[in-house]
Scaffold this motif. Sequence first.
Motif, short mmCIF file in Angstrom:
data_model
loop_
_atom_site.label_atom_id
_atom_site.label_comp_id
_atom_site.label_asym_id
_atom_site.label_seq_id
_atom_site.Cartn_x
_atom_site.Cartn_y
_atom_site.Cartn_z
N ASP A 1 0.82 -1.21 0.00
CA ASP A 1 0.00 0.00 0.00
C ASP A 1 0.85 1.26 0.00
N ASN A 2 1.98 1.21 0.71
CA ASN A 2 2.84 2.38 0.84
C ASN A 2 4.21 1.93 1.36
N VAL A 3 5.10 2.87 1.57
CA VAL A 3 6.46 2.55 2.03
C VAL A 3 6.42 1.96 3.44
N TYR A 4 5.52 2.44 4.28
CA TYR A 4 5.42 1.93 5.64
C TYR A 4 4.99 0.46 5.64
N ASP A 5 4.13 0.11 4.72
CA ASP A 5 3.68 -1.28 4.58
C ASP A 5 4.86 -2.18 4.18
N LEU A 6 5.70 -1.69 3.32
CA LEU A 6 6.88 -2.43 2.88
C LEU A 6 7.93 -2.56 3.98
N LEU A 7 8.03 -1.57 4.85
CA LEU A 7 9.10 -1.52 5.84
C LEU A 7 9.16 -2.77 6.72
N GLY A 8 8.04 -3.19 7.27
CA GLY A 8 8.02 -4.37 8.13
C GLY A 8 8.46 -5.62 7.38
N ASP A 9 7.98 -5.78 6.16
CA ASP A 9 8.38 -6.94 5.35
C ASP A 9 9.87 -6.88 5.02
N ALA A 10 10.37 -5.68 4.75
CA ALA A 10 11.79 -5.53 4.42
C ALA A 10 12.65 -5.90 5.62
N PHE A 11 12.26 -5.46 6.81
CA PHE A 11 13.01 -5.82 8.02
C PHE A 11 13.01 -7.33 8.22
N GLU A 12 11.83 -7.92 8.13
CA GLU A 12 11.73 -9.36 8.35
C GLU A 12 12.53 -10.14 7.30
N TYR A 13 12.44 -9.73 6.05
CA TYR A 13 13.21 -10.39 4.99
C TYR A 13 14.71 -10.30 5.28
#
Length: 179
Positions: free
Chosen positions: A46-58
């Motif tokens: 949806d937005n950069v904030y939505d990506l942030l959690g997934d990026a950290f976990e990845y």
Amino acid sequence: MKQKTETALCESLIELLKRHPFPRITIQMISSLAGVNRQTFYYHFDNVYDLLGDAFEYDFLKKSRVEEGTDWDRCMGEFLRWMRANRHIIRNLINNVGGSCLKESIYPIIRKCMSGGYPAGSGSRDTADRPEEEFIRRFITLGITQYILEWAENNFKESESVMVGHMDLILRRMYGSYR
């Protein structure tokens, strides 16, 4: 294809966070670095904030030795080491958007560590038998998340083993044992 695109977007955001203040990172920058267009970004997030959690976990899972069945304390120690190794990114978020953004991004990782490790759903503790057990898990996870945020805000002064030891002390006092 979906996983490959999401992986590229995650890697792109992590790379950009190393070089730019978070508020200056645009969806166009992320998409361009990932080799996709903006519409593709919006198909996945949806937005950069939505990506942030997934990026950290990845990034955490890619760089750690956490696997299915890993005990919570080992998982948490690995996560704290990941945070320290990525302190520039963590400080970037704290300084530019505050702790609440970081909190939302690290809470799911901490939750999974506390639930029996990775991958998601592997731990038997993640499924509560009673609503009050789920409340206690959420309460503890929020407390630990806040404790970790304060650790990051104070420039990671304690060692990872001291941090995990403090968490273990709390859990043992509450449960007698958390393994």
